[in-house]
Enzyme design. Sequence first.
Site, short mmCIF file in Angstrom:
data_model
loop_
_atom_site.label_atom_id
_atom_site.label_comp_id
_atom_site.label_asym_id
_atom_site.label_seq_id
_atom_site.Cartn_x
_atom_site.Cartn_y
_atom_site.Cartn_z
N CYS A 62 0.73 9.54 0.68
CA CYS A 62 1.35 10.31 1.75
C CYS A 62 2.19 9.49 2.72
O CYS A 62 2.64 9.98 3.73
CB CYS A 62 0.33 11.15 2.51
SG CYS A 62 -0.89 10.17 3.35
N HIS B 78 11.76 16.47 24.13
CA HIS B 78 11.76 17.84 23.64
C HIS B 78 13.12 18.27 23.14
O HIS B 78 13.25 19.08 22.24
CB HIS B 78 11.23 18.78 24.71
CG HIS B 78 9.74 18.84 24.67
ND1 HIS B 78 8.96 18.75 25.78
CD2 HIS B 78 8.90 18.94 23.63
CE1 HIS B 78 7.69 18.80 25.42
NE2 HIS B 78 7.63 18.92 24.12
N GLU C 290 -5.56 3.17 3.79
CA GLU C 290 -4.41 2.59 4.48
C GLU C 290 -4.75 1.26 5.15
O GLU C 290 -3.93 0.67 5.83
CB GLU C 290 -3.82 3.58 5.49
CG GLU C 290 -4.80 4.17 6.47
CD GLU C 290 -4.18 5.20 7.40
OE1 GLU C 290 -2.95 5.32 7.45
OE2 GLU C 290 -4.95 5.89 8.09
N ASP D 28 0.84 2.47 6.74
CA ASP D 28 -0.09 1.53 7.34
C ASP D 28 -0.57 0.49 6.34
O ASP D 28 -0.80 -0.66 6.71
CB ASP D 28 -1.29 2.27 7.95
CG ASP D 28 -0.95 2.79 9.33
OD1 ASP D 28 -0.35 2.03 10.10
OD2 ASP D 28 -1.24 3.97 9.62
C1 PEP Z 1 0.48 6.20 6.56
O1 PEP Z 1 -0.02 5.32 7.25
O2 PEP Z 1 1.09 5.97 5.49
C2 PEP Z 1 0.39 7.62 6.96
C3 PEP Z 1 0.79 8.59 6.17
O3 PEP Z 1 -0.09 7.87 8.18
P1 PEP Z 1 0.78 7.73 9.53
O4 PEP Z 1 2.20 7.43 9.13
O5 PEP Z 1 0.59 9.00 10.24
O6 PEP Z 1 0.10 6.57 10.19
MG MG Z 2 -1.38 5.83 8.80
#
Ligand code: PEP
Ligand code: MG
Length: 588
Positions: free
Chosen positions: A509, A198, A438, A462
Amino acid sequence: MKTFKQVYNDADNKVHGIAAAPGIVIGKVYLFTKEKLEINDSEVTNVEEAKSDLEEALKQSKKELTKVFSIAREKMDATRSAIFEAQLMILDDPVLLKSIEERIEKEKRQPEYVVFDEITKYQDIMKHSREAYINERAHDIDDIKNRIIRNLQKKRWQSRITKDTIVVSDMLTPADTLLLSRSNVKGFVTDHGGLTSHAAIISRSLNIPAVVGTHDITKHIKENDTIIVDGFHGYVLINPTKEQKEFFTSKFEHLVELQKGLEEFKDKPALTKDGREILLYANVDVSGEIDVVVTSGANGIGLYRTEQILEELSEFPTEDEQVKIYSNLSSRIYPNILTIRAFDIGGDKFRLSESTEANPFLGLRGIRLLLENPSLFRTQIRAVLKASQNRNIRFMLPMVSTIMEIKKAKAIIHECEEELKKENCSFDRHFKMGIMVEVPAAAVMTKEFSKEVDFLSIGTNDLIQYLMAVDRGNDLVSDLYQEFSPAVLRTIYHILTAAKESKKEVSFCGEMAADTLAIPLLVGLGATSLSMSPATIPYAKRIIRYLNYEHAKQLAQDCLNCTNEVEVIRLIEKFFKDHSITRTRQII
Ligand code: PEP
Ligand code: MG
């Protein structure tokens, strides 16, 4: 000028830790140590007096914590300040308080000993957990335990310190971090703690650079030493040389300049020189980041990692609690879009149970786990639907690898919609649902999967891990984790091309979308929407505004023909040079 790597390689006064909150700071050390509390274990002669001392100490602790909680609410969002609410609840826990009282009566031991022993028992159970976040919560409980004992001993702790210093400590409780921040602390360094501690979360929230988990820096540092804290790379330099000071001062000044310069891009679209608009969304891990998103010039939220709510609360929020969280975010970001990702539990993230899997990354994770736990999944879907009244929420499934997972999830969403209709609850009747791409299987099947959904988002973190068969957190094989591998580029190109047929929007993302080096390549491959941490949006915007889409397209074609990542990186670097585009990594 030297690079960071060269500076750190040459330095023998460096200590490495975990980069917990970004930023660079140079300043004097304030060694924050707490007097070790001695526990009195003598026999109690007057039980009634001991019980009344306990009552008094609990009352005082409650008073102190209520004050901390109210400061937290002023400075931070509700989710984060809930840390202190949770501590207050321990003070009111009837089972704990009853067993402490009973032991004082029966065993005739000092209240401070019984408090210590009872709360330590709780902590031991938590410390034996394999889950990082449960371990961290055990440390948080130290704060409340020591607070009660200190009040039983009628001692005070200082929380005000010399202003404008860098606090170095063995470890910091959330309350310490918050209270010390009121003395204009410039940075935090701690021996213990991880990214999920935290103290780390609060430092990020208060924008104070921090390095945690340095193991034994307190042994090598004296009060008033000068140190440099690099919260980007996780290094601390003790009593820096003149050369190191100059290097970091110039980096710091650059950073300040850069941030000023980026302001001008805030309200401008991410438009290439030849007029192609790229939508830039924000990834949100904790709801507190929403203020940064609103001011970053983002087109909306491209990824809200809801499992972070579980990390912060350490438990599942009820349907009503979730409705509140999602509705708040939806209203704050309106009319922009909020993409809520279903709980991505498992793998390296929050886990449901202590049961271990030999291969958690290949195990019960994301959509697989949600389909196995329908009541949990339904609670979240109902909450997201109920919060969707502004019509700016869309829902995204993580870790999809088969079409049946999509169909099953859609059936559950449909059932929840029917339930809400019967309950006369209003929700967005055009609610949109998408998937993360992913897992390589989803990439290969993009054409078919995209027909089932409203949108797709490529999770490069991923995708690279599973495509290259390399654990994204394992140092031993990190060389193989290459976002510029032609295997990755060709897979991305396949996804973008396959989704085009069904005219479904594809976004990115993963961290690759925030890598300024990757941006021209992604744009050239056909990306029209990128989602990244809000702080990186202005940097991405600047690169895009200096780009020419036609040139980027040619770059992408050349990169697709490469046989290894070294060639790809060389081509991209040449592209930046040829088109005179500067990027953040060259600057910071
Ligand atoms: C990813 O896998 O690129 C993703 C955005 O999800 P996370 O990083 O939360 O696994
Ligand atoms: Mg992911």
